[in-house]
Design a protein around this motif. Structure first.
Motif, PDB file in Angstrom:
ATOM      1  N   ASN A 161      86.958  31.878  70.344  1.00  0.00           N
ATOM      2  CA  ASN A 161      87.147  30.612  69.623  1.00  0.00           C
ATOM      3  C   ASN A 161      86.029  29.661  70.018  1.00  0.00           C
ATOM      4  O   ASN A 161      86.192  28.800  70.867  1.00  0.00           O
ATOM      5  N   VAL A 162      84.869  29.859  69.387  1.00  0.00           N
ATOM      6  CA  VAL A 162      83.664  29.109  69.724  1.00  0.00           C
ATOM      7  C   VAL A 162      83.276  28.216  68.549  1.00  0.00           C
ATOM      8  O   VAL A 162      83.359  28.618  67.386  1.00  0.00           O
ATOM      9  N   CYS A 163      82.847  27.007  68.872  1.00  0.00           N
ATOM     10  CA  CYS A 163      82.370  26.073  67.855  1.00  0.00           C
ATOM     11  C   CYS A 163      80.973  25.611  68.236  1.00  0.00           C
ATOM     12  O   CYS A 163      80.704  25.335  69.408  1.00  0.00           O
ATOM     13  N   PHE A 164      80.072  25.571  67.247  1.00  0.00           N
ATOM     14  CA  PHE A 164      78.753  24.984  67.440  1.00  0.00           C
ATOM     15  C   PHE A 164      78.794  23.545  66.932  1.00  0.00           C
ATOM     16  O   PHE A 164      79.472  23.250  65.946  1.00  0.00           O
ATOM     17  N   ALA A 165      78.041  22.651  67.570  1.00  0.00           N
ATOM     18  CA  ALA A 165      77.928  21.279  67.083  1.00  0.00           C
ATOM     19  C   ALA A 165      76.598  20.697  67.511  1.00  0.00           C
ATOM     20  O   ALA A 165      75.999  21.129  68.506  1.00  0.00           O
ATOM     21  N   GLY A 166      76.126  19.717  66.772  1.00  0.00           N
ATOM     22  CA  GLY A 166      74.897  19.029  67.131  1.00  0.00           C
ATOM     23  C   GLY A 166      74.662  17.868  66.201  1.00  0.00           C
ATOM     24  O   GLY A 166      75.232  17.801  65.106  1.00  0.00           O
ATOM     25  N   ASP A 167      73.836  16.921  66.654  1.00  0.00           N
ATOM     26  CA  ASP A 167      73.518  15.760  65.825  1.00  0.00           C
ATOM     27  C   ASP A 167      72.028  15.718  65.539  1.00  0.00           C
ATOM     28  O   ASP A 167      71.213  16.133  66.358  1.00  0.00           O
ATOM     29  N   SER A 168      71.675  15.225  64.357  1.00  0.00           N
ATOM     30  CA  SER A 168      70.291  15.049  63.945  1.00  0.00           C
ATOM     31  C   SER A 168      69.527  16.378  64.047  1.00  0.00           C
ATOM     32  O   SER A 168      69.930  17.364  63.432  1.00  0.00           O
ATOM     33  N   ALA A 169      68.459  16.445  64.853  1.00  0.00           N
ATOM     34  CA  ALA A 169      67.764  17.723  65.026  1.00  0.00           C
ATOM     35  C   ALA A 169      68.687  18.773  65.621  1.00  0.00           C
ATOM     36  O   ALA A 169      68.563  19.965  65.332  1.00  0.00           O
ATOM     37  N   GLY A 170      69.631  18.324  66.468  1.00  0.00           N
ATOM     38  CA  GLY A 170      70.614  19.254  67.020  1.00  0.00           C
ATOM     39  C   GLY A 170      71.554  19.795  65.964  1.00  0.00           C
ATOM     40  O   GLY A 170      72.043  20.929  66.078  1.00  0.00           O
ATOM     41  N   GLY A 171      71.817  19.006  64.919  1.00  0.00           N
ATOM     42  CA  GLY A 171      72.596  19.506  63.798  1.00  0.00           C
ATOM     43  C   GLY A 171      71.833  20.579  63.040  1.00  0.00           C
ATOM     44  O   GLY A 171      72.395  21.585  62.613  1.00  0.00           O
ATOM     45  N   ASN A 172      70.531  20.352  62.890  1.00  0.00           N
ATOM     46  CA  ASN A 172      69.666  21.364  62.282  1.00  0.00           C
ATOM     47  C   ASN A 172      69.721  22.655  63.101  1.00  0.00           C
ATOM     48  O   ASN A 172      69.884  23.753  62.542  1.00  0.00           O
ATOM     49  N   ILE A 173      69.636  22.527  64.422  1.00  0.00           N
ATOM     50  CA  ILE A 173      69.690  23.708  65.283  1.00  0.00           C
ATOM     51  C   ILE A 173      71.034  24.402  65.185  1.00  0.00           C
ATOM     52  O   ILE A 173      71.109  25.636  65.082  1.00  0.00           O
ATOM     53  N   ALA A 174      72.124  23.633  65.217  1.00  0.00           N
ATOM     54  CA  ALA A 174      73.463  24.221  65.117  1.00  0.00           C
ATOM     55  C   ALA A 174      73.600  25.022  63.833  1.00  0.00           C
ATOM     56  O   ALA A 174      74.165  26.125  63.821  1.00  0.00           O
ATOM     57  N   TYR A 175      73.080  24.471  62.735  1.00  0.00           N
ATOM     58  CA  TYR A 175      73.118  25.184  61.454  1.00  0.00           C
ATOM     59  C   TYR A 175      72.356  26.503  61.539  1.00  0.00           C
ATOM     60  O   TYR A 175      72.864  27.559  61.127  1.00  0.00           O
ATOM     61  N   HIS A 176      71.151  26.461  62.088  1.00  0.00           N
ATOM     62  CA  HIS A 176      70.342  27.682  62.136  1.00  0.00           C
ATOM     63  C   HIS A 176      70.902  28.712  63.115  1.00  0.00           C
ATOM     64  O   HIS A 176      70.736  29.920  62.906  1.00  0.00           O
ATOM     65  N   MET A 177      71.568  28.249  64.163  1.00  0.00           N
ATOM     66  CA  MET A 177      72.233  29.207  65.045  1.00  0.00           C
ATOM     67  C   MET A 177      73.395  29.877  64.303  1.00  0.00           C
ATOM     68  O   MET A 177      73.656  31.067  64.506  1.00  0.00           O
ATOM     69  N   GLY A 178      74.074  29.122  63.440  1.00  0.00           N
ATOM     70  CA  GLY A 178      75.124  29.706  62.616  1.00  0.00           C
ATOM     71  C   GLY A 178      74.568  30.726  61.637  1.00  0.00           C
ATOM     72  O   GLY A 178      75.182  31.769  61.383  1.00  0.00           O
ATOM     73  N   MET A 179      73.389  30.447  61.089  1.00  0.00           N
ATOM     74  CA  MET A 179      72.748  31.391  60.181  1.00  0.00           C
ATOM     75  C   MET A 179      72.324  32.656  60.919  1.00  0.00           C
ATOM     76  O   MET A 179      72.542  33.779  60.439  1.00  0.00           O
ATOM     77  N   ARG A 180      71.740  32.499  62.099  1.00  0.00           N
ATOM     78  CA  ARG A 180      71.296  33.674  62.854  1.00  0.00           C
ATOM     79  C   ARG A 180      72.494  34.493  63.333  1.00  0.00           C
ATOM     80  O   ARG A 180      72.444  35.727  63.337  1.00  0.00           O
ATOM     81  N   TYR A 181      73.544  33.772  63.731  1.00  0.00           N
ATOM     82  CA  TYR A 181      74.773  34.465  64.129  1.00  0.00           C
ATOM     83  C   TYR A 181      75.319  35.287  62.959  1.00  0.00           C
ATOM     84  O   TYR A 181      75.820  36.399  63.154  1.00  0.00           O
ATOM     85  N   GLY A 182      75.217  34.765  61.751  1.00  0.00           N
ATOM     86  CA  GLY A 182      75.679  35.502  60.576  1.00  0.00           C
ATOM     87  C   GLY A 182      74.868  36.754  60.315  1.00  0.00           C
ATOM     88  O   GLY A 182      75.367  37.726  59.745  1.00  0.00           O
ATOM     89  N   GLN A 183      73.608  36.757  60.748  1.00  0.00           N
ATOM     90  CA  GLN A 183      72.738  37.906  60.523  1.00  0.00           C
ATOM     91  C   GLN A 183      72.803  38.916  61.664  1.00  0.00           C
ATOM     92  O   GLN A 183      72.819  40.124  61.439  1.00  0.00           O
ATOM     93  N   GLU A 184      72.828  38.407  62.899  1.00  0.00           N
ATOM     94  CA  GLU A 184      72.705  39.291  64.056  1.00  0.00           C
ATOM     95  C   GLU A 184      74.005  39.485  64.827  1.00  0.00           C
ATOM     96  O   GLU A 184      74.168  40.464  65.539  1.00  0.00           O
ATOM     97  N   ASN A 185      74.871  38.496  64.726  1.00  0.00           N
ATOM     98  CA  ASN A 185      76.123  38.508  65.473  1.00  0.00           C
ATOM     99  C   ASN A 185      75.853  38.486  66.986  1.00  0.00           C
ATOM    100  O   ASN A 185      74.749  38.696  67.437  1.00  0.00           O
ATOM    101  N   LEU A 186      76.888  38.205  67.725  1.00  0.00           N
ATOM    102  CA  LEU A 186      76.824  38.213  69.181  1.00  0.00           C
ATOM    103  C   LEU A 186      78.079  38.924  69.666  1.00  0.00           C
ATOM    104  O   LEU A 186      79.187  38.418  69.477  1.00  0.00           O
ATOM    105  N   GLU A 187      77.916  40.077  70.269  1.00  0.00           N
ATOM    106  CA  GLU A 187      79.066  40.873  70.682  1.00  0.00           C
ATOM    107  C   GLU A 187      79.942  40.088  71.656  1.00  0.00           C
ATOM    108  O   GLU A 187      79.459  39.524  72.643  1.00  0.00           O
TER     109      GLU A 187
END
Length: 323
Positions: A161-187
Motif C-alpha cells: 500500500n504505497v502512495c507517491f506524492a510531490g509538489d511542483s517539480a516533485g509532482g512532475n517526478i511523482a508522475y514520471h515515477m508512476g509512469m515508469r512503475y507502470g512499465q517496469e514494475n517493482l517486485e
C-alpha cells in the motif's frame, strides 16, 4: 541579489530562484536552509536520515508517527514516498519547509514516509533527478521481504500500500515515477495512488491564462530548458505529459491532482486531469482546486483554511485503501 559586477558575468538568470555565472558558480536564493532530523514535539513524528546509494551519496529522510494509535499493533502502516519541489534546481528534502510539511502530513495520515533527496541541476541536470528517484524506489522495494537495510521500513511499512506524492517539480517526478512503475514494475511494491500537488507541467502552446502572463511563462520555459539542456523542448513528454502517447500507462489506480486558482500552472493541471480521464487509463482521477491560491501556497501558509482543507483531502486520499 548579485551586484553589478556579477550581473555582467551571468550565464543564466533565473531570479528569484537562482543565477548561474559564466565561471560555473551557482547562487541559489531559495530553499538553501536545512534542518536536522528530529522528534517533533508538535506532531510526535520522528525522523532520521539514511543513505540509499553509496555510489552517488544519495540520501532520504524517513518519517514515523510515534503515536501509532492502531487497534492492531502488528498491522503495518501505508508508505508514502514524497518528492520535493524546487524546479529541479533548488530546495531539498532537508529544508525547514519540507521537514515541517512532512511532519504534519505523516502525523495526520498515520503513514511511514520516505522523503527523497535527488541531485539537482545545473550541477547534475535532468534526467539525474529522475534516475535518483527511481533508485530511491528500488531501495524501498528492497524491503519487501522484511530484510532491507532500514529497520523502520522492514517492521512498519506496508509495501503493498504505497502512495507517491510531490509538489511542483516533485509532482512532475511523482508522475514520471508512476509512469515508469507502470512499465517496469517493482517486485514486492504495490502503488495504490499518486498525489500531484501543483505539478510542474508545461507545453509549447499557451493555454488558459498563460498568454496573459508572458514574463512568468517565459521563466517556466527557461527553467525547464536550464534543468534539462538536452530536452527536445516544451512538448517533451517529460514536461508535457499530454504529449505522451502512452499517457494511459500510469501504474496506479487512483490519482489526485491539486491546483491553485491563481497558479500559473493551474490550467496544465486541469488539462492533465481531463486528458487522463479520456486516455483509456483504467483508474479514477480526482482534482481539487484551491480558490484564490497561488503556487505551493500550502507550504507558505500551512495553517490557512485552504491549506488545511487540501491537507484533509490528501490525507483522505492516502488512507482510502487503509482498512
Amino acid at each position: 541579489m548579485a551586484d553589478s559586477t556579477n550581473t555582467a558575468e551571468v550565464a543564466h538568470d533565473l531570479f528569484p530562484f537562482l543565477r548561474m555565472f559564466k565561471d560555473g558558480r551557482v547562487e541559489r536564493y531559495m530553499g538553501v536552509d536545512t534542518v536536522p532530523p528530529s522528534l517533533d514535539p508538535k506532531t510526535s513524528v520522528e525522523s532520521k536520515d539514511v543513505v540509499i546509494s553509496l555510489e552517488t551519496g544519495q540520501s532520504a529522510r524517513i518519517y514515523l508517527p510515534t503515536k501509532l494509535q492502531s487497534p492492531n499493533p502488528n498491522k503495518k502502516l501505508p508508505l508514502l514516498v514524497y518528492f520535493h519541489g524546487g524546479g529541479f534546481c533548488f530546495e531539498t528534502a532537508f529544508s525547514p519547509t519540507y521537514h515541517n510539511y512532512l511532519n504534519t502530513l505523516v502525523s495526520e495520515s498515520r503513514v511511514v514516509a520516505v522523503s527523497v533527496e535527488y541531485r539537482r541541476a545545473p550541477e547534475d541536470p535532468l534526467p539525474a533527478a529522475y534516475d535518483d528517484s527511481w533508485t530511491a524506489l528500488k531501495w524501498v522495494a528492497s524491503h519487501s521481504n522484511g530484510n532491507g537495510p532500514e529497520d523502520w521500513l522492514n517492521r512498519l511499512a506496508d509495501l503493498g500500500n504505497v502512495c507517491f506524492a510531490g509538489d511542483s517539480a516533485g509532482g512532475n517526478i511523482a508522475y514520471h515515477m508512476g509512469m515508469r512503475y507502470g512499465q517496469e514494475n517493482l517486485e514486492g511494491v504495490e502503488v495504490s495512488g499518486i498525489v500531484l500537488i501543483h505539478p510542474y507541467f508545461w507545453g509549447s502552446e499557451a493555454i488558459g491564462s498563460e498568454a496573459k502572463e508572458s514574463v512568468k511563462s517565459s521563466l517556466m520555459e527557461k527553467l525547464w530548458r536550464f534543468a534539462y539542456p538536452k530536452t527536445s523542448g516544451c512538448d517533451d513528454a517529460w514536461i508535457n505529459p499530454v504529449a505522451d502517447p502512452n499517457i494511459a500507462g500510469l501504474g496506479c489506480s487512483r490519482v489526485l491532482v491539486c491546483v491553485g486558482g491563481k497558479d500559473l500552472l493551474r490550467d496544465r493541471g486541469w488539462l492533465y486531469y481531463e486528458k487522463l480521464k479520456e486516455s483509456g487509463w483504467r483508474g479514477v482521477v480526482e482534482i481539487m482546486e484551491s480558490k484564490d491560491e497561488d503556487h505551493i501556497f500550502h507550504l507558505i501558509k500551512p495553517t490557512s483554511e485552504n491549506a488545511e482543507a487540501m491537507l484533509k483531502k490528501i490525507v483522505s486520499f492516502i488512507n482510502q485503501d487503509k482498512a
